[in-house]
Design a protein around this motif. Structure first.
Motif, PDB file in Angstrom:
ATOM      1  N   ALA A  28      22.572   1.416 -13.811  1.00 16.47           N
ATOM      2  CA  ALA A  28      22.205   1.063 -12.446  1.00 16.47           C
ATOM      3  C   ALA A  28      21.803   2.302 -11.655  1.00 16.47           C
ATOM      4  O   ALA A  28      22.397   3.369 -11.782  1.00 16.47           O
ATOM      5  N   THR A  29      20.761   2.153 -10.823  1.00 20.37           N
ATOM      6  CA  THR A  29      20.298   3.232  -9.951  1.00 20.37           C
ATOM      7  C   THR A  29      19.639   2.595  -8.727  1.00 20.37           C
ATOM      8  O   THR A  29      19.685   1.377  -8.550  1.00 20.37           O
ATOM      9  N   GLY A  30      19.044   3.419  -7.874  1.00 20.07           N
ATOM     10  CA  GLY A  30      18.371   2.888  -6.698  1.00 20.07           C
ATOM     11  C   GLY A  30      17.217   1.971  -7.072  1.00 20.07           C
ATOM     12  O   GLY A  30      16.559   2.163  -8.093  1.00 20.07           O
ATOM     13  N   ARG A  31      16.958   0.969  -6.236  1.00 16.63           N
ATOM     14  CA  ARG A  31      15.927  -0.021  -6.523  1.00 16.63           C
ATOM     15  C   ARG A  31      14.969  -0.152  -5.345  1.00 16.63           C
ATOM     16  O   ARG A  31      15.390  -0.218  -4.192  1.00 16.63           O
ATOM     17  N   LEU A  32      13.681  -0.160  -5.652  1.00 17.40           N
ATOM     18  CA  LEU A  32      12.670  -0.429  -4.637  1.00 17.40           C
ATOM     19  C   LEU A  32      12.497  -1.933  -4.480  1.00 17.40           C
ATOM     20  O   LEU A  32      12.300  -2.647  -5.462  1.00 17.40           O
ATOM     21  N   LEU A  33      12.566  -2.413  -3.251  1.00 12.06           N
ATOM     22  CA  LEU A  33      12.341  -3.830  -2.962  1.00 12.06           C
ATOM     23  C   LEU A  33      10.933  -3.985  -2.390  1.00 12.06           C
ATOM     24  O   LEU A  33      10.633  -3.444  -1.325  1.00 12.06           O
ATOM     25  N   PHE A  34      10.093  -4.702  -3.095  1.00 10.13           N
ATOM     26  CA  PHE A  34       8.685  -4.784  -2.711  1.00 10.13           C
ATOM     27  C   PHE A  34       8.498  -5.439  -1.343  1.00 10.13           C
ATOM     28  O   PHE A  34       7.622  -5.045  -0.576  1.00 10.13           O
ATOM     29  N   GLU A  35       9.329  -6.434  -1.041  1.00  9.48           N
ATOM     30  CA  GLU A  35       9.210  -7.094   0.258  1.00  9.48           C
ATOM     31  C   GLU A  35       9.494  -6.113   1.393  1.00  9.48           C
ATOM     32  O   GLU A  35       8.768  -6.081   2.409  1.00  9.48           O
ATOM     33  N   ASP A  36      10.529  -5.298   1.226  1.00  7.22           N
ATOM     34  CA  ASP A  36      10.876  -4.316   2.262  1.00  7.22           C
ATOM     35  C   ASP A  36       9.760  -3.278   2.415  1.00  7.22           C
ATOM     36  O   ASP A  36       9.430  -2.861   3.534  1.00  7.22           O
ATOM     37  N   ILE A  37       9.200  -2.857   1.289  1.00 10.57           N
ATOM     38  CA  ILE A  37       8.116  -1.874   1.330  1.00 10.57           C
ATOM     39  C   ILE A  37       6.912  -2.434   2.078  1.00 10.57           C
ATOM     40  O   ILE A  37       6.324  -1.764   2.938  1.00 10.57           O
ATOM     41  N   ALA A  38       6.534  -3.657   1.745  1.00 15.91           N
ATOM     42  CA  ALA A  38       5.363  -4.270   2.389  1.00 15.91           C
ATOM     43  C   ALA A  38       5.568  -4.387   3.896  1.00 15.91           C
ATOM     44  O   ALA A  38       4.674  -4.063   4.686  1.00 15.91           O
ATOM     45  N   ARG A  39       6.745  -4.828   4.297  1.00 16.93           N
ATOM     46  CA  ARG A  39       7.000  -4.964   5.738  1.00 16.93           C
ATOM     47  C   ARG A  39       7.024  -3.596   6.411  1.00 16.93           C
ATOM     48  O   ARG A  39       6.493  -3.431   7.524  1.00 16.93           O
ATOM     49  N   ALA A  40       7.639  -2.612   5.758  1.00 17.57           N
ATOM     50  CA  ALA A  40       7.704  -1.275   6.331  1.00 17.57           C
ATOM     51  C   ALA A  40       6.316  -0.664   6.483  1.00 17.57           C
ATOM     52  O   ALA A  40       6.094   0.166   7.378  1.00 17.57           O
ATOM     53  N   MET A  41       5.385  -1.072   5.634  1.00 14.68           N
ATOM     54  CA  MET A  41       4.022  -0.540   5.707  1.00 14.68           C
ATOM     55  C   MET A  41       3.159  -1.301   6.705  1.00 14.68           C
ATOM     56  O   MET A  41       1.988  -0.969   6.877  1.00 14.68           O
ATOM     57  N   GLY A  42       3.724  -2.312   7.359  1.00 15.69           N
ATOM     58  CA  GLY A  42       3.003  -2.974   8.437  1.00 15.69           C
ATOM     59  C   GLY A  42       2.455  -4.343   8.119  1.00 15.69           C
ATOM     60  O   GLY A  42       1.628  -4.871   8.861  1.00 15.69           O
ATOM     61  N   ILE A  43       2.902  -4.958   7.016  1.00 13.76           N
ATOM     62  CA  ILE A  43       2.430  -6.299   6.664  1.00 13.76           C
ATOM     63  C   ILE A  43       3.476  -7.309   7.124  1.00 13.76           C
ATOM     64  O   ILE A  43       4.619  -7.306   6.642  1.00 13.76           O
ATOM     65  N   ALA A  44       3.092  -8.158   8.053  1.00  9.10           N
ATOM     66  CA  ALA A  44       4.040  -9.102   8.644  1.00  9.10           C
ATOM     67  C   ALA A  44       4.297 -10.299   7.739  1.00  9.10           C
ATOM     68  O   ALA A  44       5.415 -10.831   7.697  1.00  9.10           O
ATOM     69  N   ASP A  45       3.265 -10.740   7.028  1.00 13.85           N
ATOM     70  CA  ASP A  45       3.386 -11.952   6.209  1.00 13.85           C
ATOM     71  C   ASP A  45       3.742 -11.581   4.774  1.00 13.85           C
ATOM     72  O   ASP A  45       2.872 -11.207   3.968  1.00 13.85           O
ATOM     73  N   VAL A  46       5.018 -11.658   4.465  1.00 12.79           N
ATOM     74  CA  VAL A  46       5.512 -11.350   3.120  1.00 12.79           C
ATOM     75  C   VAL A  46       6.301 -12.561   2.629  1.00 12.79           C
ATOM     76  O   VAL A  46       7.247 -13.001   3.291  1.00 12.79           O
TER      77      VAL A  46
ATOM     78  N   GLY B 199       0.096   1.024  -6.835  1.00 13.38           N
ATOM     79  CA  GLY B 199      -0.287  -0.016  -5.891  1.00 13.38           C
ATOM     80  C   GLY B 199       0.057   0.292  -4.448  1.00 13.38           C
ATOM     81  O   GLY B 199      -0.501  -0.300  -3.525  1.00 13.38           O
ATOM     82  N   LEU B 200       0.975   1.245  -4.240  1.00 11.63           N
ATOM     83  CA  LEU B 200       1.425   1.545  -2.876  1.00 11.63           C
ATOM     84  C   LEU B 200       0.290   2.084  -2.009  1.00 11.63           C
ATOM     85  O   LEU B 200       0.171   1.720  -0.834  1.00 11.63           O
ATOM     86  N   THR B 201      -0.533   2.956  -2.582  1.00  9.06           N
ATOM     87  CA  THR B 201      -1.640   3.499  -1.794  1.00  9.06           C
ATOM     88  C   THR B 201      -2.680   2.426  -1.493  1.00  9.06           C
ATOM     89  O   THR B 201      -3.328   2.453  -0.449  1.00  9.06           O
ATOM     90  N   GLY B 202      -2.846   1.469  -2.417  1.00  9.84           N
ATOM     91  CA  GLY B 202      -3.752   0.353  -2.147  1.00  9.84           C
ATOM     92  C   GLY B 202      -3.263  -0.485  -0.981  1.00  9.84           C
ATOM     93  O   GLY B 202      -4.053  -0.956  -0.145  1.00  9.84           O
ATOM     94  N   LEU B 203      -1.944  -0.661  -0.892  1.00 11.11           N
ATOM     95  CA  LEU B 203      -1.370  -1.413   0.220  1.00 11.11           C
ATOM     96  C   LEU B 203      -1.585  -0.665   1.532  1.00 11.11           C
ATOM     97  O   LEU B 203      -1.861  -1.278   2.583  1.00 11.11           O
ATOM     98  N   ALA B 204      -1.457   0.663   1.486  1.00  9.47           N
ATOM     99  CA  ALA B 204      -1.731   1.464   2.688  1.00  9.47           C
ATOM    100  C   ALA B 204      -3.179   1.299   3.130  1.00  9.47           C
ATOM    101  O   ALA B 204      -3.474   1.180   4.330  1.00  9.47           O
ATOM    102  N   GLU B 205      -4.099   1.275   2.171  1.00 10.83           N
ATOM    103  CA  GLU B 205      -5.514   1.051   2.483  1.00 10.83           C
ATOM    104  C   GLU B 205      -5.720  -0.314   3.122  1.00 10.83           C
ATOM    105  O   GLU B 205      -6.510  -0.466   4.062  1.00 10.83           O
TER     106      GLU B 205
END
Length: 543
Positions: free
Chosen positions: A464-482, A419-425
């Motif tokens: 336990a290991t590293g975790r991806l936070l979807f909200e942080d990813i979306a904002r980092a990719m340029g989406i303001a409304d999360v 889904g990450l590449t779709g968000l970039a699109e």
């Protein structure tokens, strides 16, 4: 090294592959969960092997290639459609070759018990130019998996181990034997022409690949996986995989040639077998690949009627093929249709989407069941991660009053998968009406058995290991409304959030987060264990 288990065990095909990998000295097992392949890595980890879930199948194969480049043995597992995702790396790996043994398990799903198609991945061996083995039962799954690692190192090629739902999940007796491990320990040796596939190096690599396949075809003529069972001269059957078991059951008097080494084909052995019988029938599950190839070689063999191309073969269907029985098959009684669990956090999501009359671009996961009554709230479903791209495509061309109703719904594991590449699109080519992506995050890969993924913050063994936070990813990719919302909080909250997002005309990502009702008790247990471990470490440090 042999696992400390009984010499004879009742194992599924998946468990047998895992045991062979462990006994053969595999250093890393990696893959993406997908029925019917999921249990292989789980069983490998339970034996003590190092296993990990990758974000998707392409990454899993790339990691496996890296292990093999370094001289280690690696096992990569996925279901048949996962090979589509991994194909980019797979085709080039056929050119680069490997140093350590690399085995890719393709678990096909004839009959689509849990898949969006029933593609026949025997095509991949021919298209990419890779050796392929096909076991028929659990004992062969153990033996052929072990042979696959040895063959990979012998021919310095990745090997495809093709299994199907029946060989993966059916159980039979397995006699455990000691297996030879790798010839050498991992060590990096520079070989730029073999591993850097620029055109100047890829051209000779293609010639080398064809030479390897010619040598492998010669090897297949008399190898242990080319199994000839001479019996009656009146009828001979050529089969591979589980079809060989059905043939043995239906026609025990017939001569049988089981092509366990199914690519490249041992053509002389096949010619000799065909010549030895009066009538020769090819029994194969899926596409009519074998019969087409053998007829192209001028061999007089019979195939199956077109209707048996669909669904799984069984003893009755094989009998019909052999007897030219064209009578209608008995209809299989319909079972209870699948449904979202009572209390599932996806239920209020699809209820809200239905109430708001959304056009829903859906994705792969248990939330795919939102297409069924009583919700009927999913309009498209193509492949992993397609919800975002398909939704954007509709937004670009639909009349504005319809475009504003389009929502892309994707699960947490699927979002990490592709889904990450779709968000970039979405950020790069935003539709005029904006777009809404709804990530339904239930904290697990629920449909395949509650496996972990990079969004859970836990490994395959739930550490336990590293975790991806979807909200942080979306904002980092340029989406303001999360926006993050608990879909079980109240119907009104979810309706209001969706309505405002649709009306805004902006790019919006909504994370509807609530643990899977089945996985929640285990998740709490894992979190407690992680917290206790952190406290223990802190106490030791302070001490």
């Amino acid at each position: 090294m042999v696992a400390k288990l009984a010499d004879r065990m009742l194992l599924s095909g998946d468990e047998a592959v895992a045991l062979a990998a462990f006994n053969a000295g595999v250093l890393l097992g990696t893959g993406y969960p997908g029925t019917p392949s999921t249990e292989i890595l789980e069983a490998f980890a339970a034996l003590g092997g190092k296993a990990q879930w990758a974000p998707n199948e392409k990454v899993a194969l790339e990691v496996g290639i890296g292990v093999a480049f370094a001289g280690g043995r690696s096992l990569v597992t996925m279901k048949h459609v996962g090979v589509n995702v991994a194909a980019d790396a797979l085709f080039t790996a056929a050119y680069t070759g490997v140093t350590g043994g690399l085995v890719l398990v393709s678990a096909d799903d004839p009959g689509m018990a849990s898949s969006q198609n029933e593609q026949d991945n025997r095509h991949y061996a021919r298209a990419a130019g890779l050796l392929m083995l096909e076991p028929a039962d659990s004992q062969q799954a153990y033996d052929f998996a072990a042979a696959a690692f040895a063959l990979s190192e012998q021919f310095r090629q990745p090997v495809l181990l093709r299994m199907t739902t029946r060989t993966c999940h059916s159980k039979s007796i397995v006699t455990q034997t000691a297996l030879p491990g790798p010839a050498q320990a991992p060590s990096f040796e520079r070989n730029i022409p073999a591993r850097v596939m620029i055109p100047a190096y890829a051209r000779p690599a293609h010639h080398a690949l064809r030479d390897k396949l010619a040598r492998a075809a010669a090897y297949a003529e008399n190898c242990a996986q080319t199994i000839v069972e001479p019996r009656s001269k009146a009828l001979g059957i050529i089969a591979s995989g589980v079809a060989a078991m059905h043939a043995r059951e239906v026609a025990p008097e017939a001569s049988l040639l089981q092509l366990g080494f199914s690519y490249p084909l041992p053509m002389q052995a096949i010619r000799d077998f065909v010549a030895s019988v009066e009538r020769c029938v090819v029994i194969e599950e899926g596409d009519r690949i074998l019969v087409t190839e053998l007829r192209a070689e001028g061999l007089a063999v019979e195939g199956k009627p077109e209707r048996f191309r669909f669904g799984e073969l069984n003893a009755d269907r094989v009998r019909r093929i052999l007897e030219h029985d064209d009578s209608p098959e008995a209809k299989i009684p319909g079972g209870k249709p699948p449904a979202l669990c009572e209390g599932c956090s996806h239920r209020p999501v699809f209820e809200a989407l239905n109430r708001l009359d959304c056009i829903v671009s859906g994705d792969i996961g248990c939330y795919s069941l939102g297409v069924l009554p009583p919700f009927t709230a999913m309009d498209t479903l193509v492949c992993m991660g397609a919800s975002i791209g398909v939704g954007l495509g509709m937004r670009h061309v639909l009349p504005p009053e319809q475009a504003k109703r389009v929502v892309s719904v994707i699960g947490d594991s699927t979002f990490v998968h592709s889904g990450l590449t779709g968000l970039a699109e979405m950020v790069y080519n935003p539709p005029p009406t904006g777009h809404v992506v709804l990530i339904v995050d239930n904290g697990t890969t629920a449909m395949t058995g509650q496996q972990e993924h990079p969004g859970t913050g836990r490994t395959l063994l739930h550490d336990a290991t590293g975790r991806l936070l979807f909200e942080d990813i979306a904002r980092a990719m340029g989406i303001a409304d999360v926006i993050t919302v608990d879909p079980m909080a109240s119907d009104v909250v979810l309706d209001d959030v969706l309505r405002q997002a649709l009306d805004s005309g902006r790019l919006v990502v909504i994370v509807a987060r609530r643990p899977c009702i089945l996985a929640a008790p285990k998740i709490r247990q894992y979190e407690r264990a992680a917290a206790e471990k952190r406290i223990g470490i802190a106490v030791r440090v302070d001490g």
